[in-house]
Each structure stands twice: as C-alpha cells, then as structure tokens.
Design a protein around this motif. Structure first.
Motif, mmCIF file in Angstrom:
data_model
loop_
_atom_site.group_PDB
_atom_site.id
_atom_site.type_symbol
_atom_site.label_atom_id
_atom_site.label_comp_id
_atom_site.label_asym_id
_atom_site.label_seq_id
_atom_site.Cartn_x
_atom_site.Cartn_y
_atom_site.Cartn_z
ATOM 1 N N LYS A 254 13.947 7.460 11.961
ATOM 2 C CA LYS A 254 14.306 7.630 10.573
ATOM 3 C C LYS A 254 13.899 6.935 8.957
ATOM 4 O O LYS A 254 13.776 6.927 7.856
ATOM 5 N N ILE A 255 12.368 6.776 9.769
ATOM 6 C CA ILE A 255 11.615 5.470 8.655
ATOM 7 C C ILE A 255 10.713 6.924 8.104
ATOM 8 O O ILE A 255 10.704 6.411 7.081
ATOM 9 N N GLN A 256 10.341 7.860 9.174
ATOM 10 C CA GLN A 256 10.277 9.374 8.557
ATOM 11 C C GLN A 256 11.150 10.143 7.258
ATOM 12 O O GLN A 256 10.227 10.556 6.622
ATOM 13 N N ASN A 257 12.498 10.205 7.692
ATOM 14 C CA ASN A 257 13.433 10.164 6.864
ATOM 15 C C ASN A 257 13.137 9.612 6.177
ATOM 16 O O ASN A 257 13.967 10.219 4.249
ATOM 17 N N LEU A 258 13.019 8.261 5.788
ATOM 18 C CA LEU A 258 13.410 7.493 4.199
ATOM 19 C C LEU A 258 11.485 7.818 3.662
ATOM 20 O O LEU A 258 12.198 8.192 1.977
ATOM 21 N N LEU A 259 11.333 7.780 3.631
ATOM 22 C CA LEU A 259 9.298 8.054 3.119
ATOM 23 C C LEU A 259 9.502 9.447 3.071
ATOM 24 O O LEU A 259 10.019 10.255 3.301
ATOM 25 N N SER A 260 8.406 9.506 1.530
ATOM 26 C CA SER A 260 8.074 10.718 1.964
ATOM 27 C C SER A 260 6.660 11.227 2.517
ATOM 28 O O SER A 260 6.665 10.139 3.485
ATOM 29 N N ARG A 261 6.542 12.589 2.076
ATOM 30 C CA ARG A 261 5.315 12.642 3.358
ATOM 31 C C ARG A 261 3.706 11.369 3.466
ATOM 32 O O ARG A 261 2.807 11.606 4.283
ATOM 33 N N SER A 262 3.616 11.801 2.407
ATOM 34 C CA SER A 262 2.342 10.548 1.706
ATOM 35 C C SER A 262 2.143 9.274 2.244
ATOM 36 O O SER A 262 1.552 8.283 2.994
ATOM 37 N N GLN A 263 3.834 8.571 2.399
ATOM 38 C CA GLN A 263 3.671 7.502 2.431
ATOM 39 C C GLN A 263 4.041 6.834 4.120
ATOM 40 O O GLN A 263 3.418 6.707 4.442
ATOM 41 N N TYR A 264 4.550 8.359 4.344
ATOM 42 C CA TYR A 264 4.612 8.467 6.023
ATOM 43 C C TYR A 264 3.480 8.673 6.623
ATOM 44 O O TYR A 264 3.249 7.301 7.620
ATOM 45 N N ASP A 265 2.202 9.374 5.789
ATOM 46 C CA ASP A 265 0.744 9.219 6.816
ATOM 47 C C ASP A 265 0.335 8.127 6.709
ATOM 48 O O ASP A 265 -0.014 7.245 7.481
ATOM 49 N N LYS A 266 0.577 6.848 5.853
ATOM 50 C CA LYS A 266 0.316 5.426 4.886
ATOM 51 C C LYS A 266 1.106 4.368 6.382
ATOM 52 O O LYS A 266 0.293 3.573 6.405
ATOM 53 N N TRP A 267 2.036 4.796 6.401
ATOM 54 C CA TRP A 267 2.805 4.092 7.324
ATOM 55 C C TRP A 267 2.385 4.239 8.407
ATOM 56 O O TRP A 267 1.567 3.033 9.434
ATOM 57 N N SER A 268 2.239 5.555 9.243
ATOM 58 C CA SER A 268 1.411 5.635 10.410
ATOM 59 C C SER A 268 0.232 5.392 10.303
ATOM 60 O O SER A 268 0.125 4.802 12.447
ATOM 61 N N LYS A 269 -0.462 4.894 9.890
ATOM 62 C CA LYS A 269 -2.087 4.801 10.525
ATOM 63 C C LYS A 269 -1.958 3.061 9.286
ATOM 64 O O LYS A 269 -2.862 2.735 10.256
ATOM 65 N N ARG B 169 0.981 -1.260 0.086
ATOM 66 C CA ARG B 169 0.089 0.365 -0.083
ATOM 67 C C ARG B 169 0.891 1.285 0.004
ATOM 68 O O ARG B 169 0.219 2.531 -0.474
ATOM 69 N N LEU B 170 2.048 0.983 -0.076
ATOM 70 C CA LEU B 170 3.490 2.062 0.152
ATOM 71 C C LEU B 170 3.622 2.412 -0.392
ATOM 72 O O LEU B 170 3.847 4.054 -0.964
ATOM 73 N N TYR B 171 3.414 1.622 -1.932
ATOM 74 C CA TYR B 171 4.190 2.201 -3.728
ATOM 75 C C TYR B 171 5.672 2.674 -3.126
ATOM 76 O O TYR B 171 6.224 3.529 -3.336
ATOM 77 N N LEU B 172 6.348 1.782 -2.663
ATOM 78 C CA LEU B 172 8.057 2.008 -1.872
ATOM 79 C C LEU B 172 8.820 1.301 -3.887
ATOM 80 O O LEU B 172 8.143 0.917 -4.153
ATOM 81 N N THR B 173 9.786 2.046 -4.202
ATOM 82 C CA THR B 173 11.139 2.189 -4.650
ATOM 83 C C THR B 173 11.294 0.524 -4.402
ATOM 84 O O THR B 173 11.625 0.886 -2.891
ATOM 85 N N SER B 174 12.234 0.370 -5.099
ATOM 86 C CA SER B 174 12.541 -1.080 -4.951
ATOM 87 C C SER B 174 13.672 -0.812 -3.479
ATOM 88 O O SER B 174 14.792 -1.200 -2.933
ATOM 89 N N ARG B 175 14.238 0.568 -3.788
ATOM 90 C CA ARG B 175 15.851 0.673 -2.653
ATOM 91 C C ARG B 175 14.580 1.321 -1.193
ATOM 92 O O ARG B 175 15.431 0.679 -0.349
ATOM 93 N N GLN B 176 13.731 1.815 -1.158
ATOM 94 C CA GLN B 176 13.330 2.118 -0.272
ATOM 95 C C GLN B 176 12.777 1.560 0.770
ATOM 96 O O GLN B 176 12.586 0.994 1.800
#
Length: 127
Positions: free
Chosen positions: A97-112, A51-58
């Motif tokens: 560290k996770i917040q620095n790695l992800l974009s804002r929208s990805q981090y919002d989804k991560w936290s939810k 659901r986060l749509y991460l790149t392979s590096r992320q």
C-alpha cells in the motif's frame, strides 16, 4: 555639555527599549511555531517525514495507513498466541500500500530511512 549628555542618554535608552521590543517579537514568533508543531503532532501523531518531500495529501494518507497498521497490529497481538506470521503478512500488505502511494524515489528513501521504525516483526517487538 549637559544638554548633549542628556540627549545622548535619551537616545541610548530609546534604542535599548526598541531592541528589547524586537526581541519579544521574535520570541512570540517562536512560540507560534511551537504551538503549530504541537497541534500538528496532536492531530497526526509524532510522524515526521521531512526527507521524503511528501505532498500534504500523501502525508495524510501515509499517516492514516500507519495508524491503521498500528491498530491491526494490536488486534493481532491480542488475538493470536504466536502472531509472528500474521505480523509478517500485515507488513507485506501495508508495504504494498505504501509502495502504491509513494513515487519510486520516495519509496526508496522510505525503505532506507523510515521503514525499520514501522516494522511489525523486528527485534524491538519481541525483546
């Protein structure tokens, strides 16, 4: 009449045989997909962040962070008698560290969606 019946039976049997071979190919494709999923799980653990749509590096970095956090949790639990405060500090550190790695929208989804699963000081730890 017998020749037409024989030709019709031959056509039906050849058609049925061709359909059966097609089914084997799709089963083989499913087997290959399952094998890929098993090798992915053995390499990175059973993490799924679709659901986060991460790149392979992320995704690699996130999995590495979570594994590091898990090993640090184990050492804290072994080392301290009352580890709650240390685990909370560890959660905050890795959350940054996770917040620095992800974009804002990805981090919002991560936290939810995902963060509660990887929380060190939740009720699941002490029950």
């Amino acid at each position: 009449m017998k020749k037409m019946f024989t030709i019709a039976m031959m056509a039906l049997s050849v058609g049925a045989f061709a359909q059966q071979r097609q089914m084997v190919r799709t089963d083989n494709k499913t087997y290959q997909e399952n094998r890929y999923q098993q090798t992915y799980n053995s390499r990175y653990g059973n993490f799924n962040f679709s659901r986060l749509y991460l790149t392979s590096r992320q995704e690699r970095q996130l999995v590495a962070l979570l594994k590091d956090k898990q090993t640090e949790e184990r050492t804290i639990l072994k080392k301290y008698r009352n580890p709650q405060q240390k685990l909370r500090m560890l959660d905050r550190e890795y959350d940054r560290k996770i917040q620095n790695l992800l974009s804002r929208s990805q981090y919002d989804k991560w936290s939810k969606i995902y963060a509660y699963q990887y929380e060190a000081y939740g009720n699941k730890r002490w029950s």
